[in-house]
Design a protein around this motif. Structure first.
Motif, mmCIF file in Angstrom:
data_model
loop_
_atom_site.group_PDB
_atom_site.id
_atom_site.type_symbol
_atom_site.label_atom_id
_atom_site.label_comp_id
_atom_site.label_asym_id
_atom_site.label_seq_id
_atom_site.Cartn_x
_atom_site.Cartn_y
_atom_site.Cartn_z
ATOM 1 N N ARG A 25 0.868 -1.161 0.000
ATOM 2 C CA ARG A 25 0.000 0.000 0.000
ATOM 3 C C ARG A 25 0.896 1.199 0.000
ATOM 4 O O ARG A 25 1.829 1.287 0.773
ATOM 5 C CB ARG A 25 -0.863 -0.045 1.254
ATOM 6 C CG ARG A 25 -1.205 1.311 1.785
ATOM 7 C CD ARG A 25 -2.274 1.240 2.790
ATOM 8 N NE ARG A 25 -3.403 0.491 2.289
ATOM 9 C CZ ARG A 25 -4.570 0.465 2.915
ATOM 10 N NH1 ARG A 25 -4.750 1.106 4.028
ATOM 11 N NH2 ARG A 25 -5.564 -0.250 2.425
ATOM 12 N N LEU A 82 -12.555 1.016 -5.130
ATOM 13 C CA LEU A 82 -12.579 2.020 -6.202
ATOM 14 C C LEU A 82 -12.633 1.264 -7.521
ATOM 15 O O LEU A 82 -11.709 0.520 -7.846
ATOM 16 C CB LEU A 82 -11.324 2.893 -6.135
ATOM 17 C CG LEU A 82 -11.204 3.963 -7.217
ATOM 18 C CD1 LEU A 82 -12.229 5.053 -7.007
ATOM 19 C CD2 LEU A 82 -9.809 4.556 -7.237
ATOM 20 N N GLU A 121 -13.595 1.177 -11.841
ATOM 21 C CA GLU A 121 -13.465 2.055 -12.998
ATOM 22 C C GLU A 121 -14.795 2.747 -13.286
ATOM 23 O O GLU A 121 -14.876 3.954 -13.430
ATOM 24 C CB GLU A 121 -13.003 1.223 -14.202
ATOM 25 C CG GLU A 121 -12.446 2.066 -15.310
ATOM 26 C CD GLU A 121 -12.339 1.264 -16.582
ATOM 27 O OE1 GLU A 121 -13.183 0.367 -16.801
ATOM 28 O OE2 GLU A 121 -11.406 1.511 -17.354
ATOM 29 N N ILE A 150 -14.560 -2.823 -12.880
ATOM 30 C CA ILE A 150 -13.154 -3.238 -12.803
ATOM 31 C C ILE A 150 -12.503 -2.576 -11.590
ATOM 32 O O ILE A 150 -12.546 -1.358 -11.430
ATOM 33 C CB ILE A 150 -12.407 -2.884 -14.100
ATOM 34 C CG1 ILE A 150 -12.826 -3.884 -15.189
ATOM 35 C CG2 ILE A 150 -10.899 -2.919 -13.906
ATOM 36 C CD1 ILE A 150 -12.256 -3.587 -16.520
ATOM 37 N N LEU A 151 -11.930 -3.401 -10.745
ATOM 38 C CA LEU A 151 -11.362 -2.928 -9.486
ATOM 39 C C LEU A 151 -10.036 -2.225 -9.748
ATOM 40 O O LEU A 151 -9.111 -2.808 -10.306
ATOM 41 C CB LEU A 151 -11.151 -4.104 -8.536
ATOM 42 C CG LEU A 151 -10.647 -3.749 -7.143
ATOM 43 C CD1 LEU A 151 -11.721 -3.032 -6.364
ATOM 44 C CD2 LEU A 151 -10.205 -4.986 -6.403
ATOM 45 N N LEU A 152 -9.953 -0.968 -9.360
ATOM 46 C CA LEU A 152 -8.713 -0.222 -9.559
ATOM 47 C C LEU A 152 -7.900 -0.117 -8.279
ATOM 48 O O LEU A 152 -6.690 -0.023 -8.304
ATOM 49 C CB LEU A 152 -9.031 1.184 -10.054
ATOM 50 C CG LEU A 152 -9.699 1.293 -11.412
ATOM 51 C CD1 LEU A 152 -9.890 2.752 -11.755
ATOM 52 C CD2 LEU A 152 -8.849 0.623 -12.473
ATOM 53 N N GLY A 153 -8.574 -0.091 -7.174
ATOM 54 C CA GLY A 153 -7.870 0.068 -5.908
ATOM 55 C C GLY A 153 -8.879 0.197 -4.800
ATOM 56 O O GLY A 153 -10.053 -0.104 -4.977
ATOM 57 N N ILE A 176 -4.833 6.462 -2.374
ATOM 58 C CA ILE A 176 -5.487 5.244 -2.869
ATOM 59 C C ILE A 176 -4.530 4.084 -2.751
ATOM 60 O O ILE A 176 -3.348 4.201 -3.071
ATOM 61 C CB ILE A 176 -5.937 5.464 -4.329
ATOM 62 C CG1 ILE A 176 -7.140 6.416 -4.326
ATOM 63 C CG2 ILE A 176 -6.298 4.154 -4.992
ATOM 64 C CD1 ILE A 176 -7.488 6.923 -5.664
ATOM 65 N N PRO A 235 -3.300 1.180 -4.403
ATOM 66 C CA PRO A 235 -3.457 0.789 -5.808
ATOM 67 C C PRO A 235 -3.495 -0.717 -6.034
ATOM 68 O O PRO A 235 -3.736 -1.158 -7.135
ATOM 69 C CB PRO A 235 -2.245 1.418 -6.481
ATOM 70 C CG PRO A 235 -1.237 1.532 -5.408
ATOM 71 C CD PRO A 235 -1.923 1.554 -4.094
ATOM 72 N N ALA A 236 -3.257 -1.520 -5.013
ATOM 73 C CA ALA A 236 -3.327 -2.969 -5.240
ATOM 74 C C ALA A 236 -3.869 -3.666 -4.009
ATOM 75 O O ALA A 236 -3.136 -4.312 -3.288
ATOM 76 C CB ALA A 236 -1.961 -3.514 -5.619
ATOM 77 N N PHE A 291 -5.770 -6.520 -1.846
ATOM 78 C CA PHE A 291 -5.639 -7.955 -2.049
ATOM 79 C C PHE A 291 -6.871 -8.518 -2.737
ATOM 80 O O PHE A 291 -7.992 -8.182 -2.403
ATOM 81 C CB PHE A 291 -5.416 -8.669 -0.729
ATOM 82 C CG PHE A 291 -4.782 -9.994 -0.929
ATOM 83 C CD1 PHE A 291 -3.411 -10.097 -1.006
ATOM 84 C CD2 PHE A 291 -5.546 -11.121 -1.104
ATOM 85 C CE1 PHE A 291 -2.817 -11.306 -1.248
ATOM 86 C CE2 PHE A 291 -4.957 -12.333 -1.340
ATOM 87 C CZ PHE A 291 -3.591 -12.430 -1.406
#
Lengths: 891, 891
Positions: free
Chosen positions: B29, B618, B620, B626-629, B785, B787-788, B790
């Motif tokens: 994170r 979050l 798109e 679509i999961l962005l973060g 945010i 960005p990745a 789990f």
């Protein structure tokens, strides 16, 4: 219900033999078709919109589940079935499995010990019986072990070459999630058991610990497979891995009758991250196994009750003086250097044997010659009437160890006492030399002999020989101390003499700990000797030995892993502070091969030609680069192959012929027809492309060669076939691992048939058709996609990345940023970064520790950084990676 | 260079005190602004397109890195600095830290032992001195401990309430990645050390093991903080966690002088997954610490050399007969039940005390009364002249243990022998009763006393009391056996009598193992007694005790974790076969609150009102999903608050006034101006919406209340403020954890100032303006945010999910399918699924084991499934989860 977690396959070829392994990804992967998924998802969304609060999918799930359970419950309805279920539930319990495993392994261990003892007895008997003639004696002494070793090498060569060696490196790799082929089969089990018995029966300096870990693991795998008749739980991969971890503990535990040490040793040598929930499994099985193993000895009246294997009888009230601690510390440090030297020597011998091409070629032809030669050499040197008398050559490993742990001080044996121990201590108290000479010769000779003997291709471990050498070294130090301080160091009222036996115990733990890089050898010696009073000296020596050895060499098992080129991830060593500062973005590969969801078949072809990656990223589009999942190379190949399949071409041909015929009749309905066909199966022609005039359907291609590869070279269909077969041979789809070559042949034959039946186009036409087809957008239905590959962020530290990779047994991970794919890190990059070929700062990351070196490096770092900064302003086009590499090479 | 890995914060309030902890996510994170990121990314892509092969970003990275290193290297240039760096590098070494830690802890442990011994000595002296008057004796016996306990409770209450109790549950939570506030501070350290010394000095049945784990951890944290002056490595969070794990081992190790047992025990009680690379750290530090701790005893001439703490002298040649094993197994099973009962009793006492509102309210007011009352009760009962004579009341815990491990058989002491041991064995050999009565009374009384005493709010552990009770139980069984078989069981030539002391050792290990659910108590007893000859009986008893206890109750530490409502993840127990068949899609929450990248501010407001989740997904867009973060709730609140900030409103007002004035002059340039402003900072007005006529700028709102909350209730700006403040109080941004309330106040004040300065709109106008603003698309720049986050797939098994959650210390994970967000699993769902409230099959997942129950359940499963299927066809609207819950309640 297979979730298909086994994955890509690679063929890494060592020189002696080719290893084939498949990478198993622990991380979530399943194999639902994309097409099915998309349909389901659409249906779900529609339902959700209709009903508002989204309980529809849950209902659907529930009914699916119920169908599933009914399916499984349907056959078993009666009362007898219920009993059966009860039985199955019981068999499925962990503890039943562990008890079975412990029992079997205890019996195997005991039987092997018995057989080995008989073999050694036979040799002694022969040697003793022929004492009238030295030449006969020598021949018996040399030939008997040579025959046994040759037999051992032969049986492993014939039955299963995987049985060679220790087995711990392989188990470490397997527990990391890599599936090594044929390593856990019955054939290997048989080869290992018989090979090991013969090898140890020969009296060579070989050990049984490592092979026992392998044997126990095979035993667990076989037991698991045979019990899978009873219940589905045995088919679960995660459970089997947990059981393998327990089996490793059983292996060590029943080998030494050391349950606690066994569990700890197996954890240290096989795991990077250990699940504490497996802990009780190991303890349970190892304790049970050790118990049965020792009980057997009591039952056959060998012993009166259960005691330690190498029982010592040191005094309890004053085990050691504080002022003896420096001597113990010295043993630790010396054993650390010795352990590193042993690993180095062992690796050098293997590499030397490989490098000598001429010798190597000769030996490869006559595979049994090398073991025989080594055996002859070693046994000749230990011949008790010759050189052997200066190194206690006539003693077996077990006798040696018992004597080394002996409570008495050898150097101070009075002539009066001597006659009592004459029988057993004769070996050390040679009239022509003294104890010190014998010990020194023993240590020096056994050291290289053990390093050499463990390289011969028979099932064997190095733990026990090293343990004995360590004990001898400890005894040497102890005897020296006893001579130096005849009345003990302590100068209070009581006189406590020095116990050289205790030094031997410390030395044994320290040297075996140094070679294997483990601390738990301390626990093993406590359990072996049945005394824990020397805990502090042992712990101090083991820790010092580890500190020294780890800073100089990898462990023996890691060394073998590297020699055998098994896939591995190096450990973060003692000093790994730099790893906290290196980030993923510094080591990642930025040029990731990807497939986009909206791409054309031509892009697939290009990507297959341009990269050798086993797994490709699947992104939404080349512009957005949003990572959707990953797809295997084989799958891409299959997609391409399917699309350009001759049968499809034939169908397209027929379809067009029909369409041509029907064209006049119902021209207006064509567009509807096309719409249907694109929604259908992937074999249906997607003929919405260009409309070409129909070719005469009776024209035949002159001759189609039966070999697919040659066909690929000669005519146009090869583009597809080649990629299909390349994919098939380089990486199998996960389901069909066993009969891979057969399947490929089958495909080839069916294609040939199809070709014979219906291929009526000229090569040029085929090429044209394929070129057309390649322009179509890819239909991903039918492809297996991993919908959630592992993702990292750019600023994850190397330390954390290493943790995650070893925790989850990953092979690669994508680096994403807000869903966008920006890079990729694979085991290779990680390994490079850890082993020190590249870092962020342009400073070589050092091999573990060598802290003295590091301080000088960090002092010099500043200068190089300044220099590099200047230099870098000139050469802006150089990549940081390359720059670092150059820097590393230069220094 | 903080990568900002600490994350969300929650406030879980136990009844006795409020715990505040922050969830630390181990998984990647970082906190780069989205806006910055987007710009960088765009620049990168542009550059990449220009240059073709993408070496531009690398160059950028390198120069960044170089700037960074220069920054750090700039101040240190001279030779002296180089020396300093060398010193810092040395201090940064792991081993320096570990030696310091071991040294400090050994000194602390030794000093505390000394102080405790003095306290106990003082009590004995008082009791002995007053032997003329029983009443005075009684008063001295009772008042002295009461004062000490009250003092202990007082000092912890005043200095740090976090010091109360064992500390192991908290350490387990902290090592899972949760940051508990104030748990590792100097104040807590002081409170714990002094509180523990007083509590143990009182002679109450309390232990020092658990608190020592906590003390060692605090010591490591403080040391790490103080050493961070020397080098940046101490600021690394991952390293600190590793050091904490080592510290736990040191705590146990220097408490019992048991390095190996300490390492293993600390692993078992604090970890779920253990990094083997931490193993040597634990061994190194614990060995060093135990060494120093014991050496101190030698240096002050307490002992002649280093030996075990509770040295036993059992015979080595025939430690036990095989036929005694059933008796050892019986001890194991009985101790298993006893351990479960102890945990149950302890929990019941705590719950009882909480439930009694009237008592509770009274005690809460007078917090020191409860400890005092308990102390008076317990000491009255153990008064040696009263009831205490039947339970060896005058002995301290240490004396009791030494006697229980005694080599002699108490029940067979001849009158002739007796006088020799009269002094020490008097306590057990009371003339008015016999050994058996004394032992039984001792066990029964100490059992509930220990369970009660460990609930009082002082620093205390339960290990040692339980250990003593177990030893007494073992001794009882041993004495019974000795009476039953006076000449031993073995009927061969030699007579080997039964050793009741060995039974005591077995009992101690078994009961403490059962209470703590650990196997390593076996190793601890070996190290405590200095003898390992009874390894098999001990292992068998410990394993059986664990099997029984684990199937009945959670461990004492897990029980405390639940009582204290600490965030936890239950372990997968002995039999967790069902967990392989439950999938994530069965337990996940499908209705995940999300924020889409293209949403309006109104959507943010809605989502903040509708959910209480601390982290939002979050995506798109709502269509693609679509999961962005993921974005924290606080961030969303801040975004909304910022957008509706009065200052922004004021700026908008001014801007519009200016625009109005300029409108006539340069009407044609307006569109350009707007374009610029939208690309600027987030405070710049985005006035591209509707154009309204300018209001008179001099009009004032009558009176603005200074309290933000009230203002929120009265006028329209409250919508924004409320959400802002809600977010601020429920979840802090990760950087500002310490002075949270102060900051919130500060914000409030500054807003009030702004309101006073420039708010010249009527409430209606404000509302209108805000409504307008809410319609604008969200500008995510400035938001942090992840960005990745789990991701899991739907078909990940519960078993694997548990593994991943505990491996990575996750709090929640998103379930995605090809990049699309389909659900979410948090710790709560996982906990529910594991603890048995819901499963896929409608069968309650049982609490660990109880295998006999399970078989009947699985037999009944078929029927219920059939039934449920029928029933379910009628009630299609019921969700599977609810159905399961109902099912669970009914059964």
């Amino acid at each position: 219900r297979s979730t298909g977690s086994t994955g890509t396959m690679a063929s890494g070829s060592a020189e002696q033999r080719a290893l084939q392994y498949e990478q198993t990804l622990m991380y979530g992967r399943y194999t639902q078709d994309l097409g099915t998924f998309a349909k389901d998802e659409a249906a779900r969304l529609r339902l959700q919109q209709e009903q508002g609060d989204g309980d529809a999918p849950r209902r659907r799930r529930l009914s699916e589940l119920l169908e599933h359970s009914q399916e499984r419950c349907a056959p078993c309805c009666g009362r007898s079935k219920r009993c059966q279920r009860f039985f199955i539930a019981k068999v499925g319990e962990d503890w039943v499995f562990l008890i079975l495993l412990g029992l079997v392994m205890a019996l195997v261990s005991w039987a092997m010990d018995f057989a080995i003892a008989s073999c050694l007895q036979a040799q002694k008997w022969m040697y003793g019986g022929l004492d009238t003639n030295v030449v006969l004696q020598y021949l018996a002494w040399v030939i008997y072990p040579t025959v046994l070793i040759t037999f051992s090498a032969g049986i492993t060569q014939i039955l299963a070459p995987q049985a060679v060696g220790s087995g711990i490196p392989e188990m470490k790799t397997i527990l990391r999630g890599v599936v090594l082929k044929e390593y856990l089969t019955f054939k290997t089990f048989v080869a290992k058991v018989f090979g090991l018995t013969c090898a140890l029966g020969s009296g060579m300096p070989l050990g049984k610990e490592g092979p026992f870990v392998h044997i126990a693991s095979m035993c667990a795998a076989l037991l698991s497979r045979s019990l899978s008749f009873f219940g589905g739980i045995y088919e679960n991969e995660a459970r089997n891995t947990e059981m393998l971890a327990a089996a490793c503990a059983v292996g060590v535990g029943c080998c030494f009758a050391a349950p606690i040490g066994g569990v700890l040793f197996s954890i240290e040598v096989t795991s990077t991250f250990f699940a504490v929930r497996n802990y009780w499994r190991g303890f349970f099985a190892a304790t049970f196994s050790a118990f049965i193993f020792r009980v057997l000895a009591v039952w056959i009246k060998d012993e009166e009750t259960i005691t330690a294997l190498f029982k010592t009888r040191f005094r309890l009230d004053f085990p050691f003086d504080l002022q003896e601690l420096p001597a113990f510390a010295f043993i630790g440090i010396a054993c650390g250097f010795g352990g590193a030297l042993f690993v180095y020597l062992n690796r050098k011998i293997v590499k030397f044997m490989r490098r000598q091409k001429t010798i190597n070629n000769f030996l490869m032809k006559k595979r049994l010659l090398f073991p025989a030669l080594v055996t002859v050499l070693i046994t000749s040197l230990t011949f008790p009437a010759g050189l052997g008398q200066f190194m206690a050559g006539q003693l077996t490993q077990k006798e040696t160890l018992v004597l080394l742990f002996d409570n008495r001080t050898w150097s101070k044996l009075e002539p009066g006492d001597e006659f009592e121990y004459m029988g057993i201590l004769e070996a050390w108290h040679n009239p022509r030399s003294n104890v010190f000479v014998t010990l020194v010769v023993f240590i020096l000779m056994k050291f290289w002999m053990s390093a050499l003997a463990t390289t011969i291709p028979v099932p064997c471990g190095a733990f026990m020989p090293v343990f004995v050498i360590g004990a001898a070294f400890g005894r040497l130090v102890g005897e020296t101390m006893a001579v130096w301080f005849p009345d003990g160091i302590h100068n209070d009222s009581n006189t406590y003499r020095i116990l050289p036996g205790a030094y031997a115990v410390v030395g044994a733990a320290a040297l075996s700990g140094a070679v294997t890089h483990t601390v738990s050898t301390a626990v093993i010696v406590f359990e072996l000797t049945g005394q824990i009073s020397h805990i502090l000296p042992v712990m101090i020596a083991v820790i010092l030995a580890n500190a020294v050895a780890q800073s100089l060499q990898p462990s023996l098992y890691d060394s073998i892993i590297r020699i055998k080129k098994l896939p591995y991830l190096p450990e973060l060593g003692w000093g790994h502070n730099e790893k906290y500062n290196v980030l993923v973005e510094d080591i990642m590969v930025r040029d990731v091969p990807y497939v986009s969801l909206n791409c054309k078949y031509r892009a697939l072809k290009r990507i297959l030609q341009s990269t050798k990656m086993k797994t490709l990223a699947l992104v939404e589009s080349a512009e957005s680069m949003i990572l959707l999942g990953s797809i295997e190379r084989a799958q891409v190949g299959a997609l391409l192959g399917q699309h350009l399949h001759p049968q499809r071409r034939l169908q397209a041909l027929q379809h067009k012929a029909q369409a041509m015929a029907d064209d006049e009749r119902r021209f207006s309905e064509a567009s509807v027809c096309i719409q249907v066909s694109t929604e259908g199966s992937s074999f249906a022609p997607a003929s919405s492309g260009s409309r070409k005039p129909l070719k005469p359907a009776l024209k035949r291609v002159p001759s189609i060669p039966t070999d697919g590869h040659q066909a690929g070279a000669s005519d146009g269909s090869g583009i597809a076939l080649k990629s299909l077969f390349c994919a098939n041979t380089s990486a199998e789809p996960p389901e069909a691992q066993g009969p891979a070559p057969r399947k490929a042949k089958h495909v080839r034959i069916s294609i040939t048939e199809d070709l014979d039946l219906g291929d009526r186009m000229t090569p040029a036409e085929i090429l044209e058709w394929e070129e057309q087809q390649l322009e179509q957008p890819v239909d991903f239905s039918g492809a297996q996609i991993d919908p959630a590959p592992f993702q990292l962020v750019e600023r994850t530290s190397l330390h954390k990345t290493h943790t995650i990779f070893s925790l989850l047994g990953l092979d690669h991970a994508y680096v994403t940023s807000l869903g966008r794919l920006v890079g990729m890190v694979s085991l290779k990059e990680l390994r490079k970064a850890i082993e020190g070929s590249l870092t962020a700062k342009g400073v070589k990351v050092l091999p573990p520790l060598a802290s003295f070196r590091r301080s000088s490096t960090s002092a010099g770092e500043m200068d190089t950084t300044d220099l590099r900064q200047l230099w870098d302003r000139h050469q802006h086009h150089l990549l940081p990676r390359e720059a670092c590499l150059e820097d590393g090479d230069a220094s």
